[in-house]
Write a protein that holds these residues in place. Structure first.
Motif, PDB file in Angstrom:
ATOM      1  N   VAL A 124      -0.476  -7.297  -4.894  1.00 48.10           N
ATOM      2  CA  VAL A 124      -1.274  -6.158  -5.337  1.00 48.10           C
ATOM      3  C   VAL A 124      -0.599  -4.876  -4.868  1.00 48.10           C
ATOM      4  N   PHE A 125      -0.263  -4.021  -5.811  1.00 47.19           N
ATOM      5  CA  PHE A 125       0.240  -2.691  -5.481  1.00 47.19           C
ATOM      6  C   PHE A 125      -0.962  -1.759  -5.499  1.00 47.19           C
ATOM      7  N   ALA A 126      -1.450  -1.407  -4.314  1.00 43.52           N
ATOM      8  CA  ALA A 126      -2.623  -0.536  -4.166  1.00 43.52           C
ATOM      9  C   ALA A 126      -2.113   0.883  -3.933  1.00 43.52           C
ATOM     10  N   ILE A 127      -2.262   1.725  -4.947  1.00 43.95           N
ATOM     11  CA  ILE A 127      -1.580   3.012  -4.954  1.00 43.95           C
ATOM     12  C   ILE A 127      -2.552   4.172  -5.134  1.00 43.95           C
ATOM     13  N   ASN A 139       0.832  12.077  -4.504  1.00 49.44           N
ATOM     14  CA  ASN A 139       0.518  10.967  -5.403  1.00 49.44           C
ATOM     15  C   ASN A 139      -0.361  11.425  -6.566  1.00 49.44           C
ATOM     16  N   VAL A 140      -0.009  12.557  -7.119  1.00 51.38           N
ATOM     17  CA  VAL A 140      -0.753  13.122  -8.234  1.00 51.38           C
ATOM     18  C   VAL A 140      -0.510  12.267  -9.475  1.00 51.38           C
ATOM     19  N   ILE A 166       0.816  -1.208   0.000  1.00 56.18           N
ATOM     20  CA  ILE A 166       0.000   0.000   0.000  1.00 56.18           C
ATOM     21  C   ILE A 166       0.857   1.268   0.000  1.00 56.18           C
ATOM     22  N   ASP A 167       0.754   2.052  -1.063  1.00 52.39           N
ATOM     23  CA  ASP A 167       1.270   3.421  -1.131  1.00 52.39           C
ATOM     24  C   ASP A 167       2.754   3.601  -0.833  1.00 52.39           C
ATOM     25  N   TYR A 168       3.577   2.608  -1.129  1.00 52.60           N
ATOM     26  CA  TYR A 168       5.011   2.774  -0.880  1.00 52.60           C
ATOM     27  C   TYR A 168       5.616   3.515  -2.079  1.00 52.60           C
ATOM     28  N   THR A 169       5.308   4.809  -2.151  1.00 52.69           N
ATOM     29  CA  THR A 169       5.679   5.642  -3.295  1.00 52.69           C
ATOM     30  C   THR A 169       6.629   6.762  -2.887  1.00 52.69           C
ATOM     31  N   THR A 222       1.313  -4.458   3.762  1.00 55.62           N
ATOM     32  CA  THR A 222       2.560  -3.725   3.971  1.00 55.62           C
ATOM     33  C   THR A 222       2.389  -2.321   3.417  1.00 55.62           C
ATOM     34  N   GLY A 223       3.289  -1.418   3.805  1.00 54.80           N
ATOM     35  CA  GLY A 223       3.312  -0.086   3.224  1.00 54.80           C
ATOM     36  C   GLY A 223       3.084   1.019   4.222  1.00 54.80           C
ATOM     37  N   VAL A 224       2.575   2.129   3.713  1.00 53.98           N
ATOM     38  CA  VAL A 224       2.369   3.336   4.516  1.00 53.98           C
ATOM     39  C   VAL A 224       0.996   3.921   4.174  1.00 53.98           C
TER      40      VAL A 224
END
Length: 181
Positions: A48-51, A71-72, A7-10, A128-130
């Protein structure tokens, strides 16, 4: 069957110059997050990359009033951060990899994630993620309400709010029955 939701590891959430960064806390989980991702991939599980994907001109989206633009869609801030970006680049064509655009905190809100998981017989999710206390939390609550078993690796999630991070980890375990690894 199980799946990993990353999740949102951008860049915007993790890089030092990210628009809404977790900074050092997010950067500190990179190796563990990539390791669990590679493990799930090697075991043949869905990843799954949930972004998040936002339009700063969307005057109806509540996040645009709460947070600076992040995250534009179409910006480098929305790209995966660090070694996770390298993993995705090398494996994105694999059928076990799914990119999921999301507009809200939860990866289930206004997406077809639940359908995609159920058609594959998935009953267990690793998150996982932020940020632990925002998008990971909202995804975990929705997953719990949909009947999924949850695992959340403590070293695979982070937040810019340490108090919120700790609270969310306790909530996952004590209220959602998640395994905290």
């Amino acid at each position: 069957m199980r799946a990993l939701l990353s999740i949102d590891y951008t860049n915007d959430f993790v890089a030092t110059d990210g628009k809404l960064t977790t900074g050092a806390a997010g950067q500190a989980i990179e190796q563990a997050l990539v390791a669990v991702t590679k493990d799930y991939f090697q075991q043949g599980d869905l990843i799954v990359f949930a972004i998040d994907g936002h339009d700063p001109n969307d005057r109806y989206h509540p996040e645009n009033k709460l947070f600076p633009p992040h995250n534009v869609i179409g910006t480098s801030g929305r790209k995966l951060y660090g070694a996770l970006a390298d993993f995705y680049q090398a494996n994105q064509a694999d059928e076990k990899i799914l990119w999921l655009d999301k507009r809200h905190y939860s990866a289930f809100s206004s997406t077809d994630l639940d359908i995609r998981l159920r058609e594959r017989g998935i009953t267990e999710l690793c998150l996982t993620g932020v940020c632990t206390d925002i998008c990971v939390l909202h995804t975990a609550v929705d997953a719990y309400n949909l009947g999924y078993r949850l695992t959340i690796p403590e070293n695979g999630v982070a937040s810019f709010d340490e108090v919120g991070h700790t609270w969310a980890l306790n909530h996952f375990k004590n209220t959602l029955g998640a395994t905290i690894g």
